[in-house]
Design an enzyme around this catalytic site. Structure first.
Site, PDB file in Angstrom:
ATOM      1  N   ARG A  60       0.840  -1.207   0.000  1.00  0.00           N
ATOM      2  CA  ARG A  60       0.000   0.000   0.000  1.00  0.00           C
ATOM      3  C   ARG A  60       0.870   1.251   0.000  1.00  0.00           C
ATOM      4  O   ARG A  60       1.942   1.277   0.620  1.00  0.00           O
ATOM      5  CB  ARG A  60      -0.852  -0.028   1.270  1.00  0.00           C
ATOM      6  CG  ARG A  60      -1.851   1.102   1.427  1.00  0.00           C
ATOM      7  CD  ARG A  60      -3.011   0.947   0.506  1.00  0.00           C
ATOM      8  NE  ARG A  60      -4.160   1.747   0.884  1.00  0.00           N
ATOM      9  CZ  ARG A  60      -5.166   1.975   0.051  1.00  0.00           C
ATOM     10  NH1 ARG A  60      -5.166   1.498  -1.181  1.00  0.00           N
ATOM     11  NH2 ARG A  60      -6.212   2.680   0.441  1.00  0.00           N
TER      12      ARG A  60
ATOM     13  N   THR B 273      -9.556   0.688  -9.650  1.00  0.00           N
ATOM     14  CA  THR B 273      -8.804  -0.498  -9.229  1.00  0.00           C
ATOM     15  C   THR B 273      -8.938  -1.700 -10.175  1.00  0.00           C
ATOM     16  O   THR B 273      -9.719  -1.679 -11.116  1.00  0.00           O
ATOM     17  CB  THR B 273      -9.199  -0.853  -7.766  1.00  0.00           C
ATOM     18  OG1 THR B 273      -9.122   0.308  -6.950  1.00  0.00           O
ATOM     19  CG2 THR B 273      -8.401  -1.948  -7.151  1.00  0.00           C
TER      20      THR B 273
ATOM     21  N   THR C 209      -4.086  -0.963  -7.447  1.00  0.00           N
ATOM     22  CA  THR C 209      -4.818   0.295  -7.695  1.00  0.00           C
ATOM     23  C   THR C 209      -3.915   1.498  -7.836  1.00  0.00           C
ATOM     24  O   THR C 209      -2.798   1.515  -7.312  1.00  0.00           O
ATOM     25  CB  THR C 209      -5.803   0.541  -6.514  1.00  0.00           C
ATOM     26  OG1 THR C 209      -6.689   1.603  -6.855  1.00  0.00           O
ATOM     27  CG2 THR C 209      -5.095   0.868  -5.225  1.00  0.00           C
TER      28      THR C 209
ATOM     29  N   GLU D 290      -6.003   4.152  -7.253  1.00  0.00           N
ATOM     30  CA  GLU D 290      -7.156   4.780  -6.600  1.00  0.00           C
ATOM     31  C   GLU D 290      -8.183   5.237  -7.628  1.00  0.00           C
ATOM     32  O   GLU D 290      -8.790   4.421  -8.252  1.00  0.00           O
ATOM     33  CB  GLU D 290      -6.732   5.932  -5.676  1.00  0.00           C
ATOM     34  CG  GLU D 290      -7.592   6.061  -4.419  1.00  0.00           C
ATOM     35  CD  GLU D 290      -9.096   6.213  -4.624  1.00  0.00           C
ATOM     36  OE1 GLU D 290      -9.806   5.230  -4.390  1.00  0.00           O
ATOM     37  OE2 GLU D 290      -9.553   7.305  -4.983  1.00  0.00           O
TER      38      GLU D 290
ATOM     39  N   GLU E 155      -3.814   7.962  -3.890  1.00  0.00           N
ATOM     40  CA  GLU E 155      -4.264   7.112  -2.778  1.00  0.00           C
ATOM     41  C   GLU E 155      -4.499   7.886  -1.486  1.00  0.00           C
ATOM     42  O   GLU E 155      -5.265   7.456  -0.626  1.00  0.00           O
ATOM     43  CB  GLU E 155      -3.236   5.997  -2.539  1.00  0.00           C
ATOM     44  CG  GLU E 155      -3.860   4.670  -2.193  1.00  0.00           C
ATOM     45  CD  GLU E 155      -4.636   4.071  -3.359  1.00  0.00           C
ATOM     46  OE1 GLU E 155      -5.816   3.796  -3.169  1.00  0.00           O
ATOM     47  OE2 GLU E 155      -4.061   3.909  -4.456  1.00  0.00           O
TER      48      GLU E 155
ATOM     49  N   ASP F 248      -7.860   8.408   0.093  1.00  0.00           N
ATOM     50  CA  ASP F 248      -8.547   7.343   0.851  1.00  0.00           C
ATOM     51  C   ASP F 248      -8.487   7.612   2.362  1.00  0.00           C
ATOM     52  O   ASP F 248      -9.108   6.897   3.143  1.00  0.00           O
ATOM     53  CB  ASP F 248      -7.931   5.961   0.561  1.00  0.00           C
ATOM     54  CG  ASP F 248      -8.519   5.327  -0.696  1.00  0.00           C
ATOM     55  OD1 ASP F 248      -9.420   5.925  -1.306  1.00  0.00           O
ATOM     56  OD2 ASP F 248      -8.085   4.215  -1.072  1.00  0.00           O
TER      57      ASP F 248
ATOM     58  N   SER G 211      -8.030   1.060   3.112  1.00  0.00           N
ATOM     59  CA  SER G 211      -8.469   0.575   1.810  1.00  0.00           C
ATOM     60  C   SER G 211      -9.722  -0.273   1.974  1.00  0.00           C
ATOM     61  O   SER G 211     -10.056  -0.708   3.078  1.00  0.00           O
ATOM     62  CB  SER G 211      -7.345  -0.271   1.212  1.00  0.00           C
ATOM     63  OG  SER G 211      -7.776  -0.930   0.047  1.00  0.00           O
TER      64      SER G 211
ATOM     65  N   GLY H  77     -13.529  -1.475  -7.417  1.00  0.00           N
ATOM     66  CA  GLY H  77     -14.815  -0.824  -7.135  1.00  0.00           C
ATOM     67  C   GLY H  77     -14.838   0.065  -5.908  1.00  0.00           C
ATOM     68  O   GLY H  77     -15.919   0.315  -5.379  1.00  0.00           O
TER      69      GLY H  77
HETATM   70  N1  GLY Z   1      -8.387   2.968  -3.502  1.00  0.00           N
HETATM   71  C1  GLY Z   1      -9.231   1.853  -3.459  1.00  0.00           C
HETATM   72  C2  GLY Z   1      -9.064   1.076  -2.221  1.00  0.00           C
HETATM   73  O1  GLY Z   1      -7.977   1.043  -1.691  1.00  0.00           O
HETATM   74  O2  GLY Z   1      -9.992   0.484  -1.733  1.00  0.00           O
END
Ligand code: GLY
Length: 584
Positions: free
Chosen positions: A115, A405, A423, A425, A442, A445, A469, A490
């Site tokens: 991540r 994603t 992803t 994002e 990202e 998020d 996430s 999604g």
């Molecule tokens: N950016 C999508 C997720 O991490 O869920």
């Protein structure tokens, strides 16, 4: 890391089984055409190996590695490098990923966290205006401010060094070939570029790449080359991930982020130089004879999915079937309860205390499941009080996660299994492009507010922290063996897409393709969202009668799943996107 010993497999006793007043229905009576309004894809079969990804070029790249004797990790690297080229809106080397991995030889399940991290230079006010109010979502997204330290390249190298078979450089051949000689732009990519022209044109490199010389967006069927990406990949192929995290590429990433005219960010070379992949214990939740294992914090994926499935395990949803409105009520309201807990408690547990075990504790899940025993919609849903020795109080998170994603699943001939969700994002991430790849957004998020009424939000931004996430790469275990790899893109809809696929397959007996095709119906925060243009729309009046608000909208999952059944493999790709399964 032995799966049996290491999983947070918190046993839910099936002592509470509540039977709502509903007619029972056998899954055998369901014709697949009756439950889907979607074009069909074929359920694929194999015996040696299988790959299911969101794009035919990417699946072919992974398959090429498997044909050469490579394993699932080799195939994963090649697939990801091609996805970053042919499906650049969804994932790539400028982003991050979570990997669930079953090591057949060690009989061990583990997870790897690639991540993105928040740069050391962020402050709690990063996504707030002068008055301390949250920015509008796209004002935060587009530009350098939203860019986190990318993790994907290190994840690929870290796992390949430990687990791969083929030489590192060989894994780059398919992507290099396509980047140099061109690939055919897919209808989906062309449509998304056309829809995103305003934002994409704010980056000079994105403008030059995604638009023709006459200013028109690239078209489906056009051959597109990406020599800059080829150069970047060549450096990483020759020198390893350090070519990305140090030196020319790192400097250019930082320059692009900090130099973004309207919306500069704070990423620095030190953020890249110190980035680390983390191997984490998977989070597993028992579900009937299965154990549903996935990515724990900083993802909310496995915990939220595990809570939903845990609550459902107290109801006879298998007999109820997909044509019973009460099945959807249970799924929808179990999801609402789980999302209430997600909003309050789930974040990067390396930074904030989290009741990770309590959220899946058997007694707690049973208590939450009891809330569903009526037969109408819950009037309200609030976070519960999972068992937790810590006294922390959190305010509700407000992070917006829009659909984005990519997910892919791989099984190799030794029965190693990969389930990876990856992803940048939002579609096209921050829209900043550098050296042929897009940089993620990202950091959006995270919650834009750090506190509400003086109470801290668990998913607030902090230097080095990973944004929460919803990605839910999942491996379903059965009798100690991996049974199924599944996941979806999604945004925060991911969790509902995976839950629906699991219930449809494990409980309702639909094959993987039928399970994926089954129209999506999600409920995260109150409104029941029904997939536009499918038979899901027909449920609207019944759900309204039960007291739900209903919203008909595009619910564009992208589930790629593989099932292992003795020697046979079956796999399916989501017809809502451009996925392909290849098997031998
Ligand atoms: N950016 C999508 C997720 O991490 O869920």
């Amino acid at each position: 890391m032995q799966w049996k010993a290491s999983c947070l497999a918190l046993l839910i006793t099936a002592s509470l089984t509540v039977t709502p007043a509903i007619a029972k229905q056998s899954a055998d009576s369901i014709a697949p055409e009756a439950v889907t309004g979607l074009k069909t894809q074929t359920l694929e079969q194999g015996s040696d190996w299988m790959i299911a990804s969101a794009n035919p070029y990417a699946s072919e790249a992974g398959a090429a590695m498997l044909r050469q004797g490579g394993n699932a990790i080799d195939a994963m690297v090649a697939t990801q490098l091609v996805l970053g080229l042919v499906e650049p809106q969804s994932s790539g080397i400028g982003g991050g990923a979570f990997l669930m991995y079953w090591d057949a030889k060690k009989e061990a399940l583990t997870s790897f966290d690639g991540r993105e991290t928040a740069p050391y230079g962020v402050t709690p006010r990063l996504f707030q205006d002068d008055k301390g109010e949250p920015l509008q979502f796209f004002d935060a997204v587009v530009g350098g401010r939203s860019v986190g330290t990318p993790g994907t390249v290190k994840l690929l190298q870290h796992t390949h060094q430990r687990l791969g078979k083929l030489p590192w450089k060989a894994l780059f051949e398919p992507a290099l070939n396509l980047a140099k000689n061109g690939f055919i732009v897919s209808p989906r990519l062309a449509k998304l570029v056309a829809n995103d022209q305003d934002y994409l044109q704010r980056s000079a490199e994105a403008k030059a790449y995604f638009f023709n010389q006459d200013g028109s967006p690239i078209k489906a069927g056009q051959n597109l080359k990406n020599p800059a990406y080829a150069d970047t990949l060549t450096l990483i192929a020759d020198q390893g991930a350090s070519a990305f995290y140090h030196g020319k590429i790192a400097n250019d990433i930082v320059k692009t982020v900090r130099g973004a005219k309207a919306n500069p960010g704070v990423l620095n070379t030190m953020d890249l130089a110190t980035y680390q992949v983390k191997e984490r214990e998977p989070v597993c939740a028992p579900y009937r004879q299965y154990s549903i294992c996935g990515m724990g914090p900083p993802s909310s994926g496995a915990l939220t999915l595990g809570q939903i499935m845990g609550m459902l395990s107290h109801y006879p949803i298998a007999e109820m079937g997909p044509e019973n409105i009460q099945s959807w009520r249970l799924l929808g309201d179990a999801s609402r309860l789980a999302f209430a807990d997600r909003g309050k408690y789930m974040a990067d547990s390396d930074y904030v205390p989290m009741p990770t075990e309590g959220l899946l504790a058997a007694d707690y899940i049973e208590q939450r499941a009891t809330l569903l025993k009526g037969d109408t919609a819950l009037a309200t849903t609030a976070a519960g009080k999972p068992p937790w020795s810590h006294a922390m109080n959190y305010a509700l998170d407000e992070a917006i996660e829009l659909p984005s994603t990519s997910h892919f699943s791989i099984v190799d001939k030794d029965r190693n299994m990969v389930s990876i969700t990856t992803t940048i994002e939002n579609g096209f991430g921050s829209r900043l492009m550098v050296r042929g790849f897009l940089l993620n957004n990202e950091l959006t998020d995270f919650s834009f507010r750090s506190h509400a009424d003086g109470v801290p939000i668990a998913n607030r931004i902090e230097p080095g922290k990973r944004p929460r996430s919803s990605m839910a790469p999942t491996i379903v275990m059965k009798e100690g063996e991996p049974y199924m790899a599944v996941g979806s893109p999604g945004g925060s809809q991911i969790i509902g897409y995976v839950a629906k696929t699991l219930v449809a397959h494990l409980d309702w007996g639909l094959n993987l393709q039928q399970a994926i095709n089954l129209p999506n119906m999600n409920n995260r925060f109150g409104a029941f969202e029904l997939e536009q243009g499918t038979t899901a729309e027909q449920w609207a009046p019944k759900l309204e009668q039960l007291g739900f608000k209903v919203k008909v909208k595009e619910l564009n999952s992208g589930v790629q799943a593989i099932r292992v059944d003795g020697k046979s493999l079956t796999g399916a790709a989501d017809p809502r996107r451009e996925g392909k399964v290849i098997a031998q």
